[in-house]
Design an enzyme around this catalytic site. Structure first.
Site: not given
Length: 409
Positions: A294, A108
């Site tokens: 992201d 992430d």
């Protein structure tokens, strides 16, 4: 002929029992095997090499890629395969502790902390019951930290320290959170935790994973790069390359985008256009906006009113009492293109990229990757997930705070 497994087992047991009774004992031959140290010495290995190996073992690095010179680590690079779950999650398998246990960890870029579900999370909690959990009592390399971990009273636990083995390389002394409570919605996720690849400034009290790699001189370059596999028929989600750029994944030169935030992998976007035809397009983000990368999900998220406009134009309809939009699967090749103008360059997202197919028990539905941003996100900020990066090979340069994007091979 149907084979009865139980019958075979019974016959094998009877045979062994008869042999034992007949001979009075059973001899199981044991063969002494040459140890790794003996083999190295026999092959004339330098003593510094052996010292380097033992240093790796001391740090809990068993199984790590052996790249040593004069008994010291030589910076290298490595690839971590990624897997996908319903095109919504991209995770890699990470071993934690010694002996190591494997966990599905989301990679992430919008997060800096690393965390995994703790064995102390009660099994009466659904998110804990359906996932693998980390038991620090089973790891000889575990070190207590004790600090409380609390994100919005939704992710609760405490900080710990252990060895993380990623691909063929390890990060010793990695500080991470053991979660003892997390939201019920996590029951629907396939992953067991997260590896944060955000900037140090986003993690106030722990060294992020990639920085730990760098401080231990594990990598050739302070760069990691993502390749996302677009093949919908496989769970292979692509790969994450640590320590540089894997040239087999880009077919064009890289465009360099400067990051404009001290916290996030965020950059300026000039305009976003929904191209209906050669002569017709509808613009959002008309006066410019920000976007942050992201890699944890497939979604492209933005201001609710602008997301609504895009979904209407691509033929998607909102699901009642939800922030998700259903879209006809036929739009995969007929839907309008979405163009992101960044630094004067155009980056295109096609229907096959922003349509997320979900198949289960012979039923397939298609959903739009465009979703309204959460209330906590800045008003004029978008998040770009896998739907944006599908067509591209993307590298993240921590030292220069730049993102590099090229067409994926």
């Amino acid at each position: 002929m149907k084979i009865n497994l139980q019958l075979i087992l019974v016959l094998v047991c009877l045979h062994v029992t008869v042999a034992i009774k007949k001979a009075g004992f059973v001899r199981i031959p044991l063969q002494r095997m040459e140890t790794g140290l003996e083999k190295l010495l026999r092959q004339g290995a330098d003593i510094k090499l052996i010292e380097g190996i033992y240093e790796m073992a001391r740090q809990g690095a068993e199984g790590s890629k052996l790249v040593l010179k004069d008994g010291k680590f030589v910076p290298t690079n490595d690839t971590l395969p990624l897997y996908k779950y319903f095109d919504t999650e991209y995770y890699g398998m990470v071993n934690i502790g010694k002996p190591g246990k494997s966990y599905k960890m989301i990679m992430d870029t919008a997060w800096a902390y690393s965390w995994v579900i703790s064995s102390e999370c009660p099994k009466t909690s659904l998110p804990c019951a359906v996932h693998e959990s980390y038991n620090h009592k089973s790891s000889s390399t575990y070190k207590p930290d004790g600090r409380v971990f609390n994100i919005s009273n939704k992710f609760l636990g405490y900080m710990s320290q252990d060895v993380f083995l990623v691909g063929q390389m390890n990060a010793s002394g990695q500080v991470f959170a053991e979660l003892t409570h997390l939201p019920w919605i996590y029951t629907l996720y396939d992953s067991d935790g997260t590896i944060g690849l955000g900037f140090q400034e986003l993690s106030h009290n722990a060294t992020p994973f990639f920085y730990n790699f760098l401080s231990q001189n594990r990598l050739k370059e302070p760069i990691f790069s993502f390749y996302i596999n677009r093949d919908p028929t496989t769970t292979r989600g692509g790969s994450l390359f640590f320590g540089g750029i894997d040239p087999k994944h880009n077919k064009t030169a890289f465009s360099t985008i400067n990051v404009n935030s001290n916290i996030y992998w965020q950059f300026a976007v000039n305009k976003i256009s929904v191209v209906m035809s050669k002569k017709s397009q509808v613009d959002v983000c008309k006066n410019g906006c920000n976007a942050l990368a992201d890699t944890s999900s497939n979604a492209i998220m933005g201001p609710p009113d602008e997301i609504k406009v895009i979904n209407q134009l691509i033929g998607a309809e909102r699901i009642f009492f939800s922030d998700r939009y259903l879209i006809p699967c036929t739009q995969e090749y007929k839907g309008p293109k979405i163009v992101f103008n960044i630094n004067g360059e155009e980056f295109m997202v096609k229907g096959r990229d922003y349509i997320q197919k979900m198949s289960y028990s012979g039923i397939t539905i298609c959903m739009s990757a465009f979703r309204p941003a959460s209330p906590g996100l800045a008003r004029n900020t978008w998040t770009l997930g896998g739907a944006f990066f599908y067509q591209y090979y993307t590298a993240f340069d921590i030292a220069n705070r730049q993102i590099m994007i090229a067409d994926a091979a």
